[in-house]
Design an enzyme around this catalytic site. Structure first.
Site, mmCIF file in Angstrom:
data_model
loop_
_atom_site.group_PDB
_atom_site.id
_atom_site.type_symbol
_atom_site.label_atom_id
_atom_site.label_comp_id
_atom_site.label_asym_id
_atom_site.label_seq_id
_atom_site.Cartn_x
_atom_site.Cartn_y
_atom_site.Cartn_z
ATOM 1 C CG ASN A 40 43.812 34.328 -4.105
ATOM 2 O OD1 ASN A 40 44.397 33.308 -4.456
ATOM 3 N ND2 ASN A 40 44.432 35.320 -3.468
ATOM 4 C CG PHE A 41 41.136 27.969 -5.121
ATOM 5 C CD1 PHE A 41 39.989 28.739 -5.047
ATOM 6 C CD2 PHE A 41 41.056 26.718 -5.733
ATOM 7 C CE1 PHE A 41 38.775 28.281 -5.573
ATOM 8 C CE2 PHE A 41 39.857 26.245 -6.257
ATOM 9 C CZ PHE A 41 38.719 27.026 -6.177
ATOM 10 C CE LYS A 42 44.187 34.667 0.110
ATOM 11 N NZ LYS A 42 44.232 35.521 1.293
ATOM 12 C CG HIS B 45 47.553 38.530 -2.856
ATOM 13 N ND1 HIS B 45 47.924 38.300 -1.557
ATOM 14 C CD2 HIS B 45 46.197 38.454 -2.890
ATOM 15 C CE1 HIS B 45 46.840 38.081 -0.834
ATOM 16 N NE2 HIS B 45 45.772 38.162 -1.610
ATOM 17 C CD GLU C 279 47.872 35.842 1.376
ATOM 18 O OE1 GLU C 279 47.789 34.997 0.471
ATOM 19 O OE2 GLU C 279 46.914 36.102 2.143
ATOM 20 C CD GLU D 58 42.768 41.180 -2.160
ATOM 21 O OE1 GLU D 58 41.763 40.469 -2.080
ATOM 22 O OE2 GLU D 58 43.915 40.726 -2.243
ATOM 23 N N GLY E 57 41.670 37.788 5.499
ATOM 24 C CA GLY E 57 41.679 36.568 6.319
ATOM 25 C C GLY E 57 41.364 36.805 7.781
ATOM 26 C CB SER F 182 36.975 39.653 5.783
ATOM 27 O OG SER F 182 38.171 39.264 6.418
HETATM 28 P P1 PGA Z 1 40.094 36.816 2.385
HETATM 29 O O1 PGA Z 1 41.328 36.997 1.349
HETATM 30 O O2 PGA Z 1 38.841 36.876 1.573
HETATM 31 O O3 PGA Z 1 40.333 35.496 3.031
HETATM 32 O O4 PGA Z 1 40.176 37.954 3.341
HETATM 33 C C1 PGA Z 1 41.258 37.917 0.311
HETATM 34 C C2 PGA Z 1 42.507 37.860 -0.521
HETATM 35 O O5 PGA Z 1 43.611 37.769 0.031
HETATM 36 O O6 PGA Z 1 42.426 37.896 -1.775
#
Ligand code: PGA
Length: 233
Positions: free
Chosen positions: A6-8, A90, A92, A157, A163, A193
């Site tokens: 997932n590049f975000k 997600h 976010e 998640e 993150g 992570s």
């Molecule tokens: P992360 O993010 O690997 O940076 O913890 C995971 C995600 O949000 O899909």
């Protein structure tokens, strides 16, 4: 196993192209047949030439063919690149963009009707976990979601592990995934992570079918290292 990147809001179109080329070559050179997904930013979507087991998906799309939804893209725009895979739910999107469960379910159902593969994300905050409400909360994130949908993948998640560099422990992941497994037949991913140094521990969880990786997937070498370690196990 499933490996999803997932590049975000990271990477340019030029680097995404280089990334996808290098990843494709890596998969071919090492004869890796596991299922791999990459979710680039909207403006890096394109018609990429990839091996059969590598799929490019969209991180989001508005549940409409087209229309007046400033700042969003719809079916028409992702269709242009033959995209048939979407991330939905997600944390976010839920937290930063205020997507409600009702809206998420609407999005899910719109793309389900079109046969999209959906990686559906759920995850609890630290507060909810500290109150011991994790499972109840996770079940509520399935409101309006068809768990029998054939093209479903579920990604667990925990928000407190995203993150932060601190992944959930094997025991934490095991506890949640085995509970989810009682009602969910779809593949179950863990995210939060994940990196090459903990991939083996994560994948050793009984009900874990793969990983959704954020920060450690943004450089192609790092994502390839995760896959390399994962397939060794
Ligand atoms: P992360 O993010 O690997 O940076 O913890 C995971 C995600 O949000 O899909």
């Amino acid at each position: 196993m499933i490996y999803a990147a997932n590049f975000k809001t990271n990477n340019t179109k030029a680097y995404t192209k280089e990334y996808i080329d290098k990843l494709s070559n890596f998969l071919k050179a090492n004869n890796i047949k596991d299922e791999v997904f990459v979710f680039p930013t909207f403006c890096s979507l394109d018609s990429y030439e990839v091996p059969k087991n590598l799929t490019i998906g969209a991180q989001n799309a508005y549940p409409a063919k087209n229309g007046s939804f400033t700042g969003e893209i719809g079916l028409e725009q992702i269709d242009e690149f033959g995209i048939k895979t979407l991330l939905i739910g997600h944390s976010e999107r839920r937290e930063i963009f205020g997507e409600t469960q009702e809206f998420i379910a609407k999005k899910f159902n719109f793309f389900k009707e079109l046969g999209f593969k959906i990686i559906y994300c759920i995850g609890e905050s630290k507060e909810i976990r500290d109150e011991g409400e994790t499972l109840e909360y996770l079940w509520s994130e399935f409101d309006g979601i068809d768990l029998e949908y054939d093209n479903l993948i579920v990604a667990y998640e925990p928000i407190w592990a995203i993150g932060t560099g601190v992944s959930a422990t094997k025991e934490d992941i095991d506890e949640v995934l085995s509970a989810l497994r009682t009602k969910v037949k779809a593949p179950l991913l863990y995210g939060g992570s994940v990196k090459s140094s903990n991939i083996n521990e994560v994948l050793s969880v009984k009900d874990c079918d793969g990983v959704l990786v954020g920060s450690a997937s943004w450089r192609v070498e790092s994502f390839c290292d995760i896959i390399k370690e994962g397939v060794k196990a």
